[in-house]
Design a protein around this motif. Structure first.
Motif, PDB file in Angstrom:
ATOM      1  N   ALA A 120       0.832  -1.213   0.000  1.00  0.00           N
ATOM      2  CA  ALA A 120       0.000   0.000   0.000  1.00  0.00           C
ATOM      3  C   ALA A 120       0.861   1.255   0.000  1.00  0.00           C
ATOM      4  N   LEU A 121       1.944   1.255   0.765  1.00  0.00           N
ATOM      5  CA  LEU A 121       2.829   2.421   0.817  1.00  0.00           C
ATOM      6  C   LEU A 121       3.605   2.595  -0.484  1.00  0.00           C
TER       7      LEU A 121
ATOM      8  N   ARG B 198       2.608   2.116  -3.356  1.00  0.00           N
ATOM      9  CA  ARG B 198       1.748   2.726  -4.382  1.00  0.00           C
ATOM     10  C   ARG B 198       1.718   4.245  -4.292  1.00  0.00           C
ATOM     11  N   LEU B 199       2.276   4.813  -3.224  1.00  0.00           N
ATOM     12  CA  LEU B 199       2.328   6.270  -3.086  1.00  0.00           C
ATOM     13  C   LEU B 199       3.538   6.866  -3.801  1.00  0.00           C
TER      14      LEU B 199
ATOM     15  N   TRP C 206       6.472  10.429  -2.906  1.00  0.00           N
ATOM     16  CA  TRP C 206       6.810   9.770  -1.646  1.00  0.00           C
ATOM     17  C   TRP C 206       7.773   8.614  -1.897  1.00  0.00           C
TER      18      TRP C 206
ATOM     19  N   ASP D  29      -6.690   2.534   4.652  1.00  0.00           N
ATOM     20  CA  ASP D  29      -6.688   3.992   4.783  1.00  0.00           C
ATOM     21  C   ASP D  29      -5.296   4.606   4.658  1.00  0.00           C
TER      22      ASP D  29
ATOM     23  N   PRO E  78      -3.457   5.308   2.101  1.00  0.00           N
ATOM     24  CA  PRO E  78      -3.292   6.362   1.089  1.00  0.00           C
ATOM     25  C   PRO E  78      -3.606   7.763   1.594  1.00  0.00           C
ATOM     26  N   THR E  79      -4.357   7.882   2.697  1.00  0.00           N
ATOM     27  CA  THR E  79      -4.650   9.221   3.219  1.00  0.00           C
ATOM     28  C   THR E  79      -3.386   9.931   3.694  1.00  0.00           C
TER      29      THR E  79
ATOM     30  N   SER F 216      -0.766  10.293   2.033  1.00  0.00           N
ATOM     31  CA  SER F 216      -0.221  11.047   0.904  1.00  0.00           C
ATOM     32  C   SER F 216      -0.903  12.397   0.728  1.00  0.00           C
ATOM     33  N   ARG F 217      -2.018  12.603   1.403  1.00  0.00           N
ATOM     34  CA  ARG F 217      -2.713  13.889   1.292  1.00  0.00           C
ATOM     35  C   ARG F 217      -2.077  14.956   2.172  1.00  0.00           C
TER      36      ARG F 217
END
Length: 267
Positions: free
Chosen positions: A125-126, A128-129, A134, A235, A237-238, A240-241
Motif C-alpha cells: 500500500a505504501l 503505491r504512493l 513519496w 486507509d 493512502p490518506t 499522501s494527502r
C-alpha cells in the motif's frame, strides 16, 4: 578482465542492473524500462558495455544520467550491502523464515507468517504512493535486532509505520495497550513511539509514529493516542494527502540518508 561486476536490484517490480567496481562503488546502471545505460565514468564506457553485454536485449542509449541531483549521486555511491532501498516489505522476516521455516505440521500457523503478511500488505500500500513524490523504505534495521517496519518519506513529512496483523479481529486500544480479540493486552504503542523516536534521532528530523492495522473487524478507541496515528491498511493512502512540510529536495536528501544502512548504526 575489467574487474567490474553487475548487481541486479528490484524496486516496485522494475529491474535495474548496477555496474560496480571491486570496492562496491557504482559507476553505471542499466535501466531496462528506459533502454538506457547511465554512465558515471565516461572513461570506463567500453568496460561497462562489455560487462552489461550479456544482459542487453536490444538497442540502448548510453550517456551520463539525465540531470543528476546530489541525492541521486549520493545513492549511487552506496555499496550494495549498505543500500536499504532494495529491501522487500518484511525482508527480515522473510530471511528468518527461509533460514528456519519451523515445523512442517502444526496446529496453529506460525505467527511470523501472519506478521510477514501484515508487513507485505502495508508495504504494498505504501509503495503505491511512490508516484506522488513519496518514498518508502522497508525493514529498516535498528541496533539490538529491532526494526522500523516501514519508513515513509514525502511532502507531508516522515512516518515510521508499524504493521500489525489483525485479520477479522476486534482491536481495542487504550494507550499504550493494544488488545487483539481475546488475547492479553500488550503495550505495543510504546514500541511504535520508540521506533519513531530512534528514527528521528538518526535522521535529525521529526518522524511521526503510525500503527497500521491489517483488516481488523472493528476498532475500539476510547481516546485518540497521544502523538500517534492509528490507521488501517485500506486507509494508508490518506497519508499522501499530507503536504506542505518538506520540499522535493529535502525529501530526496532525507531518502538518500535513510537508505544508507550506516545511518542507523548508533540509534
Amino acid at each position: 578482465m575489467s574487474g567490474l561486476r553487475v548487481v541486479p536490484t528490484w524496486r516496485h517490480g522494475q529491474e535495474r542492473l548496477y555496474v560496480c567496481l571491486t570496492d562496491g562503488r557504482n559507476i553505471a546502471w542499466y535501466d531496462r524500462e528506459a533502454a538506457r545505460i547511465n554512465l558515471l565514468s565516461e572513461d570506463r564506457r567500453e568496460d561497462v558495455l562489455d560487462a552489461l553485454g550479456p544482459f542487453l536485449t536490444g538497442p540502448v542509449a548510453v550517456g551520463p544520467p539525465p540531470v543528476p541531483t546530489p541525492a541521486e549521486l549520493a545513492r549511487l555511491t552506496l555499496h550494495p550491502d549498505d543500500d536499504l532501498a532494495p529491501n522487500r516489505p518484511g525482508e527480515a522476516l522473510q530471511i528468518a523464515l527461509d533460514r528456519d521455516p519451523g515445523p512442517a505440521h502444526r496446529i496453529r500457523r506460525d505467527p511470523r507468517r501472519h506478521a510477514l503478511e501484515a508487513e507485505q500488505t502495508v508495504g504494498e500500500a505504501l509503495d503505491r504512493l511512490e508516484g506522488a513524490g513519496w518514498h518508502t523504505l522497508h525493514s529498516v534495521p535498528l541496533p539490538g535486532g529491532d526494526r522500523v517496519h516501514h519508513l515513509l518519506i514525502g511532502p507531508g513529512g516522515l512516518y515510521a509505520v508499524h504493521a500489525l496483523y489483525a485479520r477479522k479481529q476486534r482491536v481495542t486500544i487504550a494507550d499504550p495497550m493494544v488488545t487483539l480479540g481475546r488475547r492479553d493486552p500488550l503495550p505495543l504503542l510504546h514500541r511504535v513511539r520508540s521506533d519513531a523516536a530512534r528514527a528521528s534521532y538518526a535522521l535529525t528530523a521529526e518522524v511521526h509514529p503510525v500503527l497500521a492495522l491489517v483488516t481488523p473487524s472493528a476498532i475500539t478507541l476510547p481516546l485518540p493516542p497521544r502523538n500517534l496515528r492509528i490507521t488501517t491498511d485500506a486507509d494508508l493512502p490518506t497519508l499522501s494527502r499530507e503536504g506542505g512540510v518538506l520540499k522535493p529536495a529535502d525529501v530526496e536528501a532525507l531518502h538518500a540518508m535513510a537508505r544508507d544502512r550506516r545511518t542507523w548504526g548508533r540509534v
